[in-house]
Motif scaffolding. Structure first.
Motif, PDB file in Angstrom:
ATOM      1  N   LEU A   1      32.809  35.296  30.735  1.00 35.88           N
ATOM      2  CA  LEU A   1      34.250  35.458  30.525  1.00 35.88           C
ATOM      3  C   LEU A   1      34.945  35.863  31.816  1.00 35.88           C
ATOM      4  N   THR A   2      36.239  35.609  31.876  1.00 40.06           N
ATOM      5  CA  THR A   2      37.038  36.078  33.004  1.00 40.06           C
ATOM      6  C   THR A   2      37.314  37.557  32.810  1.00 40.06           C
ATOM      7  N   VAL A   3      36.928  38.348  33.787  1.00 40.10           N
ATOM      8  CA  VAL A   3      37.136  39.797  33.734  1.00 40.10           C
ATOM      9  C   VAL A   3      38.249  40.145  34.711  1.00 40.10           C
ATOM     10  N   VAL A   4      39.392  40.521  34.162  1.00 37.91           N
ATOM     11  CA  VAL A   4      40.532  40.928  34.981  1.00 37.91           C
ATOM     12  C   VAL A   4      40.348  42.402  35.324  1.00 37.91           C
ATOM     13  N   LEU A   5      40.360  42.681  36.615  1.00 37.34           N
ATOM     14  CA  LEU A   5      40.146  44.048  37.086  1.00 37.34           C
ATOM     15  C   LEU A   5      41.428  44.861  37.013  1.00 37.34           C
ATOM     16  N   GLN A   6      41.256  46.141  36.754  1.00 36.46           N
ATOM     17  CA  GLN A   6      42.363  47.084  36.689  1.00 36.46           C
ATOM     18  C   GLN A   6      42.373  47.912  37.975  1.00 36.46           C
ATOM     19  N   PRO A   7      43.514  48.502  38.318  1.00 32.93           N
ATOM     20  CA  PRO A   7      43.588  49.283  39.563  1.00 32.93           C
ATOM     21  C   PRO A   7      42.530  50.389  39.650  1.00 32.93           C
ATOM     22  N   GLU A   8      42.137  50.960  38.523  1.00 30.50           N
ATOM     23  CA  GLU A   8      41.157  52.056  38.536  1.00 30.50           C
ATOM     24  C   GLU A   8      39.710  51.566  38.689  1.00 30.50           C
ATOM     25  N   ASP A   9      39.475  50.266  38.549  1.00 30.40           N
ATOM     26  CA  ASP A   9      38.119  49.732  38.693  1.00 30.40           C
ATOM     27  C   ASP A   9      37.690  49.815  40.150  1.00 30.40           C
ATOM     28  N   ARG A  10      36.467  50.218  40.356  1.00 33.10           N
ATOM     29  CA  ARG A  10      35.923  50.370  41.713  1.00 33.10           C
ATOM     30  C   ARG A  10      34.741  49.425  41.907  1.00 33.10           C
ATOM     31  N   VAL A  11      35.045  48.134  41.922  1.00 33.48           N
ATOM     32  CA  VAL A  11      34.023  47.099  42.079  1.00 33.48           C
ATOM     33  C   VAL A  11      34.013  46.677  43.547  1.00 33.48           C
ATOM     34  N   PRO A  12      32.823  46.566  44.148  1.00 29.01           N
ATOM     35  CA  PRO A  12      32.767  46.127  45.547  1.00 29.01           C
ATOM     36  C   PRO A  12      33.493  44.793  45.747  1.00 29.01           C
ATOM     37  N   GLY A  13      34.224  44.684  46.829  1.00 25.06           N
ATOM     38  CA  GLY A  13      35.052  43.518  47.108  1.00 25.06           C
ATOM     39  C   GLY A  13      34.306  42.200  47.137  1.00 25.06           C
ATOM     40  N   HIS A  14      33.048  42.199  47.563  1.00 17.39           N
ATOM     41  CA  HIS A  14      32.306  40.933  47.640  1.00 17.39           C
ATOM     42  C   HIS A  14      31.970  40.369  46.257  1.00 17.39           C
ATOM     43  N   LEU A  15      32.211  41.159  45.198  1.00 18.93           N
ATOM     44  CA  LEU A  15      31.964  40.706  43.831  1.00 18.93           C
ATOM     45  C   LEU A  15      33.242  40.266  43.130  1.00 18.93           C
ATOM     46  N   THR A  16      34.355  40.296  43.854  1.00 16.60           N
ATOM     47  CA  THR A  16      35.645  39.982  43.236  1.00 16.60           C
ATOM     48  C   THR A  16      36.327  38.823  43.959  1.00 16.60           C
ATOM     49  N   THR A  17      37.330  38.295  43.282  1.00 19.62           N
ATOM     50  CA  THR A  17      38.143  37.218  43.852  1.00 19.62           C
ATOM     51  C   THR A  17      39.507  37.276  43.178  1.00 19.62           C
ATOM     52  N   TYR A  18      40.349  36.312  43.483  1.00 23.49           N
ATOM     53  CA  TYR A  18      41.651  36.207  42.824  1.00 23.49           C
ATOM     54  C   TYR A  18      41.722  34.882  42.098  1.00 23.49           C
ATOM     55  N   SER A  19      42.234  34.922  40.886  1.00 25.04           N
ATOM     56  CA  SER A  19      42.392  33.702  40.094  1.00 25.04           C
ATOM     57  C   SER A  19      43.553  32.890  40.668  1.00 25.04           C
ATOM     58  N   PRO A  20      43.662  31.613  40.276  1.00 22.83           N
ATOM     59  CA  PRO A  20      44.807  30.804  40.730  1.00 22.83           C
ATOM     60  C   PRO A  20      46.158  31.436  40.357  1.00 22.83           C
ATOM     61  N   GLU A  21      46.142  32.258  39.298  1.00 20.59           N
ATOM     62  CA  GLU A  21      47.375  32.932  38.860  1.00 20.59           C
ATOM     63  C   GLU A  21      47.631  34.212  39.647  1.00 20.59           C
ATOM     64  N   GLY A  22      46.697  34.577  40.539  1.00 20.14           N
ATOM     65  CA  GLY A  22      46.877  35.777  41.352  1.00 20.14           C
ATOM     66  C   GLY A  22      46.277  37.043  40.776  1.00 20.14           C
ATOM     67  N   LEU A  23      45.503  36.920  39.697  1.00 22.42           N
ATOM     68  CA  LEU A  23      44.877  38.097  39.093  1.00 22.42           C
ATOM     69  C   LEU A  23      43.600  38.455  39.844  1.00 22.42           C
ATOM     70  N   HIS A  24      43.375  39.744  40.032  1.00 21.03           N
ATOM     71  CA  HIS A  24      42.149  40.231  40.663  1.00 21.03           C
ATOM     72  C   HIS A  24      41.058  40.220  39.585  1.00 21.03           C
ATOM     73  N   VAL A  25      40.014  39.427  39.798  1.00 16.75           N
ATOM     74  CA  VAL A  25      38.990  39.209  38.768  1.00 16.75           C
ATOM     75  C   VAL A  25      37.587  39.328  39.360  1.00 16.75           C
ATOM     76  N   MET A  26      36.606  39.472  38.477  1.00 19.67           N
ATOM     77  CA  MET A  26      35.209  39.413  38.885  1.00 19.67           C
ATOM     78  C   MET A  26      34.907  37.978  39.290  1.00 19.67           C
ATOM     79  N   LYS A  27      34.120  37.814  40.335  1.00 17.48           N
ATOM     80  CA  LYS A  27      33.746  36.490  40.826  1.00 17.48           C
ATOM     81  C   LYS A  27      32.637  35.918  39.943  1.00 17.48           C
TER      82      LYS A  27
END
Length: 108
Positions: free
Chosen positions: A24-50
């Motif tokens: 599933l697409t996991v949209v990250l919240q500001p309080e989430d502390r996930v390492p940057g190399h595990l995340t990306t941005y969706s075409p809509e601009g949402l910060h999500v898990m890669k």
């Protein structure tokens, strides 16, 4: 990825979970502390898990089918209820698509 054989209609268990929710697409919240190399941005601009090319979350340990960042997993993952209605629906949809794909492949 390993392919577990439990029924999508049965109860998922931690010891044999297929981790279908990790597709599933996991949209990250500001309080989430996930390492940057595990995340990306969706075409809509949402910060999500890669996700990897295989469609699974890059934090998933495919050999064990468990989360490699479990202690610091995103808040939406923490709220996901195993065997809850959404879990069952996601598993059923996944198995329906796998079954349909297998039928299509064998008919070709």
């Amino acid at each position: 990825m390993t392919n577990q054989t439990s029924s999508p209609k049965g109860r998922a268990k931690c010891s044999s979970c297929e981790a279908v929710c990790c597709r599933l697409t996991v949209v990250l919240q500001p309080e989430d502390r996930v390492p940057g190399h595990l995340t990306t941005y969706s075409p809509e601009g949402l910060h999500v898990m890669k996700h990897g090319q295989d469609g699974w979350c890059v934090a998933l340990n495919g050999a064990n089918m468990n989360c490699g960042i479990y202690e610091t997993r995103p808040s939406v993952c923490r709220r996901f209820v195993m065997n809850g209605p959404y879990c069952k629906a996601v598993r059923a949809d996944y198995y329906d698509s796998v079954t349909a794909s297998a039928r299509h492949t064998s008919a070709a």
